[in-house]
Write an enzyme that holds these catalytic residues in place. Structure first.
Site, PDB file in Angstrom:
ATOM      1  N   GLU A  75      17.512   4.816 -19.782  1.00 12.80           N
ATOM      2  CA  GLU A  75      17.621   4.602 -21.212  1.00 12.80           C
ATOM      3  C   GLU A  75      17.189   5.975 -21.849  1.00 12.80           C
ATOM      4  OE1 GLU A  75      17.525   1.674 -24.941  1.00 12.80           O
ATOM      5  OE2 GLU A  75      16.555   1.094 -23.073  1.00 12.80           O
ATOM      6  N   PHE A 119      24.326  -6.155 -16.999  1.00 11.78           N
ATOM      7  CA  PHE A 119      24.867  -6.227 -15.567  1.00 11.78           C
ATOM      8  C   PHE A 119      26.590  -5.914 -15.562  1.00 11.78           C
ATOM      9  CE2 PHE A 119      21.553  -8.924 -13.317  1.00 11.78           C
ATOM     10  CZ  PHE A 119      20.515  -7.844 -13.263  1.00 11.78           C
ATOM     11  N   HIS A 151      13.097 -10.998 -22.158  1.00 12.69           N
ATOM     12  CA  HIS A 151      14.343 -10.625 -22.119  1.00 12.69           C
ATOM     13  C   HIS A 151      15.414 -11.785 -22.391  1.00 12.69           C
ATOM     14  CE1 HIS A 151      18.176  -8.986 -21.862  1.00 12.69           C
ATOM     15  NE2 HIS A 151      17.927  -8.235 -20.352  1.00 12.69           N
ATOM     16  N   HIS A 197      16.505  -1.041 -25.193  1.00 10.94           N
ATOM     17  CA  HIS A 197      16.793  -2.111 -24.292  1.00 10.94           C
ATOM     18  C   HIS A 197      15.731  -2.357 -23.359  1.00 10.94           C
ATOM     19  CE1 HIS A 197      19.281  -4.894 -22.203  1.00 10.94           C
ATOM     20  NE2 HIS A 197      18.956  -4.604 -20.994  1.00 10.94           N
ATOM     21  N   LYS A 209      11.028  -6.371 -26.339  1.00  3.61           N
ATOM     22  CA  LYS A 209      10.966  -7.362 -25.274  1.00  3.61           C
ATOM     23  C   LYS A 209       9.469  -7.255 -24.531  1.00  3.61           C
ATOM     24  CE  LYS A 209      15.774  -6.748 -23.886  1.00  3.61           C
ATOM     25  NZ  LYS A 209      16.340  -5.574 -24.708  1.00  3.61           N
ATOM     26  N   CYS A 231      23.946  -9.031 -20.556  1.00  6.54           N
ATOM     27  CA  CYS A 231      22.865  -8.935 -21.642  1.00  6.54           C
ATOM     28  C   CYS A 231      23.045  -8.189 -22.812  1.00  6.54           C
ATOM     29  CB  CYS A 231      21.598  -8.312 -21.257  1.00  6.54           C
ATOM     30  SG  CYS A 231      20.864  -9.152 -19.614  1.00  6.54           S
TER      31      CYS A 231
END
Length: 420
Positions: free
Chosen positions: A319, A406, A345, A308, A340, A168
């Protein structure tokens, strides 16, 4: 020893294909308005799926952009790339005969590549009695680098050309790479961005198996709710974002419209877990710190952070720990928001789309909102302005975008208003 003088890098073109708008202007209008792109999935029967909704593109017709025969040679993620890149390239005016195309590159990202192509071909293969017969376009449609190649082929761009893959964080990684190549003098212009088409049976089922997706099937419009006490996972999105990065003097010389300036970027690793972010946000904190150092900016300079923030229980908190840990008391003077909550996403395309939101924020001095958040979850700091509910007008000279993937990948990019 050779001395290298770093060149300035500006933004001269933008292109967006998103669940809340099939071009930049529509996307930005709906972002400011707090429009959700989530709805029941229409692409396949979701009866047996835990998650039955996503942020699909709306009213998208590839035949408005290319002949059906050509489109059939491309997976959806490449089709999306071609459309967003076309808007950005036309916006920048770089498809002309008097520009040196040997110094124009394409760095295009995708976290997953041709998922639909792979799924379709394997199903066809197994249903055919394991006869080893595949479509001759199977591999060219599948591989993640093909979008960069297709863009270059269409426009004759002969410079740097490849794909970045960091889950991502992929399209933010593409932006950082493009930024560095241009400021080192290796290219005059680079088409940078990413595309993703993960709303497939395998895509939804795979992320369901990881327990990563929201299952709020009764109210999909409000399912993506970053920082909220009832957040239960992210909402899958699809689309593409394209940004034309260009060397400043080159842009000025040809009279290009300049939308902003990219001034810094950094990539780090959590080195912690396959899918989870570091619980204290150490990799994200390091990335933001290094990005600001790269930009020669201070903490006090930052006005807006596009987080994010995917709406997962663990990720949102880690975060914010990174942000508050780095910014300290200064965090009270900046805005944070999670777009998002509206787009879903977009995986490998998320960074490019959110970078466009940052660039537009600096242009118009508007911070887009975080929607659907009604009650802050446990551990979410209350002294951070999360821009909840509606866009906020404020001076935005410096905007930062965070993306994490990831594998522990972190990519951070920083944009400013352009300075003469």
């Amino acid at each position: 020893m050779r001395t290298i003088s770093l060149k300035r890098v500006v933004v001269t073109g933008l292109g967006a294909l998103t669940p809340i708008g099939n071009d930049v202007n529509t996307f930005w209008k709906n972002i400011k308005a707090g429009t959700s792109g989530a709805a029941p999935i229409t692409r396949f029967d979701t009866t047996e799926f835990k998650t039955k909704f996503a942020c699909e593109l709306k009213n998208f017709d590839i035949e408005k952009f290319m002949e059906k025969k050509e489109a059939r040679k491309m997976d959806l993620f490449t089709q999306y790339a071609m459309v967003a890149a076309q808007e950005a390239i036309e916006n920048a005016g770089i498809n002309t005969g008097d520009i040196d195309k040997t110094k124009i590159g394409v760095i295009w990202a995708s976290g997953n590549g041709g998922m639909q192509t792979f799924e379709d071909q394997i199903v066809e293969f197994t249903q055919g009695g394991f006869i080893p017969k595949f479509n001759p376009f199977f591999i060219p449609k599948l591989i993640s680098d093909i979008a960069a190649g297709q863009i270059a082929i269409k426009y004759g761009f002969m410079g740097i050309n490849y794909c970045t893959v960091s889950a991502c964080a992929s399209s933010s990684s593409a932006l950082v790479d493009a930024f560095n190549y241009i400021r080192l003098g290796k290219a005059n212009v680079i088409v940078a961005g990413g595309s993703e088409a993960p709303i497939t049976r395998a895509g939804i089922a795979g992320f369901n198996a990881l327990k990563a997706l929201s299952t709020r099937n009764e109210e999909p419009v409000t399912a993506s709710r970053p920082f909220d006490t009832d957040r239960d996972g992210f909402v899958m999105g699809e689309g593409a974002g394209a940004i034309i990065l260009e060397e400043y003097e080159h842009a000025v010389k040809r009279g290009a419209t300049i939308y902003g300036e990219m001034v810094g970027g950094a990539m780090t690793a959590d080195a912690y877990h396959l899918t989870a972010t570091h619980p204290e946000g150490l990799g994200a904190k390091l990335g933001m710190k290094e990005a600001l150092e790269d930009a020669e900016l201070t903490l006090e300079d930052v006005d807006y952070i596009n987080a994010h923030a995917t709406s997962t229980p663990v990720g949102d908190i880690s975060e914010l720990k990174a942000i508050t840990g780095l910014f300290g008391e200064q965090v009270k003077k900046l805005n944070v928001s999670a777009t998002k909550s509206m787009t879903g996403h977009l995986l490998g395309a998320a960074g490019a789309i959110e970078a466009i939101a940052c660039i537009k924020a600096t242009q118009e001095d508007i911070v887009p909102p975080t929607i659907n958040t009604t009650a802050l979850g446990e551990g979410i700091p209350t002294d951070v302005n999360l821009t909840i509910g509606k866009a906020q007008q404020r001076k935005v000279d410096v905007a930062m975008s965070n993306t994490f993937g990831f594998g522990g990948h972190n990519a951070i990019v920083v944009f400013t208003k352009v300075k003469a």
